[in-house]
Scaffold this active site. Sequence first.
Site, PDB file in Angstrom:
ATOM      1  N   CYS A  34      -3.848  -3.808   3.905  1.00  0.00           N
ATOM      2  CA  CYS A  34      -2.927  -4.832   4.428  1.00  0.00           C
ATOM      3  C   CYS A  34      -3.327  -6.241   4.000  1.00  0.00           C
ATOM      4  CB  CYS A  34      -2.862  -4.768   5.948  1.00  0.00           C
ATOM      5  SG  CYS A  34      -2.512  -3.127   6.562  1.00  0.00           S
TER       6      CYS A  34
ATOM      7  N   HIS B 118      -3.400 -10.274  11.666  1.00  0.00           N
ATOM      8  CA  HIS B 118      -2.846  -8.994  11.229  1.00  0.00           C
ATOM      9  C   HIS B 118      -2.563  -8.157  12.473  1.00  0.00           C
ATOM     10  CE1 HIS B 118      -2.120  -5.237   9.328  1.00  0.00           C
ATOM     11  NE2 HIS B 118      -3.193  -4.678   9.861  1.00  0.00           N
TER      12      HIS B 118
ATOM     13  N   GLU C 154       0.844  -1.199   0.000  1.00  0.00           N
ATOM     14  CA  GLU C 154       0.000   0.000   0.000  1.00  0.00           C
ATOM     15  C   GLU C 154       0.877   1.247   0.000  1.00  0.00           C
ATOM     16  OE1 GLU C 154      -2.612   0.203   3.510  1.00  0.00           O
ATOM     17  OE2 GLU C 154      -1.825  -1.731   4.096  1.00  0.00           O
TER      18      GLU C 154
END
Length: 445
Positions: free
Chosen positions: A120, A244, A83
Amino acid sequence: MTDVGIDAIEFQSGKLRLDLANTFAPVKGEDPGKYTKGIGIAYSSLPDVYEDIVTMGANAAKRLMDRKDLTPDDIGRIDVATESAFDNSKPVSTYIAGCLEQVHDGDFHHANKGERKFACLSGTQVIDDAYNWIRAGRNRGRAALVIATDTALYERGDPGEATQGAGAVAMLIDEDPDIVALSTEQGYGSADETDFLKPNQQFPSVDGKRSIQVYLARMREALEDYESVAGDTHPDDFVYFPFHTPYPGMVRKAALLGYRHITRDTEIEDILADDIGMQPREADFEEREDFEEAIRAYMDELKETRLYREWYEAAIEPTIQIAGQVGNWYTGSVHVARLSALRAAAAADVDLAGEKLLVGSYGSGAQAEIHAETVRDGWREAVDAIDVEEQLEERYDLSFEEYELVHDVHNHEKETDVEEFTQPSAEFVFTGWGRMNERRYEYVE
Ligand code: CAA
């Protein structure tokens, strides 16, 4: 059906570090405990002036190819998740392939290359793409190189500044993998959200508090969706739960919710009931607010129970150890969590072969994905070969003034000329811009 999964992993940290408790906190006028205990990050990895998403990704990929003795002909696909891309057209994978071609005989002209975007989460989506490509039989016996690489920088002064990080994780996806095999079953939780986004801007617009709620909501939906195809989950089914990890404090919140979910209607709920009662059921409440209040009270007690604490120490804590040393690596973060757990098991000499992981990925915007992985016989040797601790120890410790300079160097809006803090050696470095404003890279011996 042959197993498909992760055959090799390499890790590349940014070569600088910011000490949040001792360097960042005093300037911010905050208690160091906010970072080390609340957020859970001791150090953020940051890129030196000659590092970026391409160098970190290419350096991880080169080490992976060297270790596995691979040539470009062995790779049929190179996908990058990021990103932090600096080009809306040319994918980072072409730059990384170009770097690797500088040092390998042969080329990647017949490899399919791309770049994946979903915040993500795309670090997991590139693995999915590779898995599907192999399962579809389109790989011609070749493996996929997938790379999650990010410079996770926030605007100076943004609350997210405390969760920054920079690094890459390269993974080889192949049949009969050495490290983990992926489950066919997956669950998704996905909704149009505006929690964290970068509308054509380098640094994110973040609604930090809302992003926490969105993460938890999408993760819960993904778990329910996963269970709808794989059956109910139970804490004993999985040795680790790598999630995550934007910062370890976020995983603490997710773990407590997850534990409540996976112990509901199990013997664990009955055992816990002796101390804290049964879990509140919505059907027993007339008002939603009363139910939510009862859930909060139950969770407050749940997190203090011995059973929960033991589960957390064994199944969650090992997954967040590296994140606490490097910060958020965005697309790489869940892959750092898996690696962290595997490294902890190796350090404790635990044999994981045949054990299962429940992996929870998340991308703002927003989508969560949950799947299971089965640890393979070759995991130990593959994981021992990665020089995580060496890289982390060798990072240069920035003063606050140096941190400000480094942040400016990587700010696309600023032109800042700063000497490098570390000496590059046997790695790809960024050397400047070419005639079409492309970025240029060289391998230095
Ligand atoms: N000792 C111990 N703990 C302390 C403390 C101290 N002295 N001082 C504060 N804390 C605790 C707080 O209680 C809080 O914990 P809880 O949330 O459990 O209550 C924690 O430390 C953080 O403190 P604040 O909430 O006051 O921190 P903040 O408001 O400055 O910012 C943040 C926190 C919102 C997460 C901010 O860092 C942020 O915006 N980060 C970026 C967004 C993000 O990471 N969101 C996560 C979900 S989105 C996602 O996952 C995608 C992604 O990768 C970005």
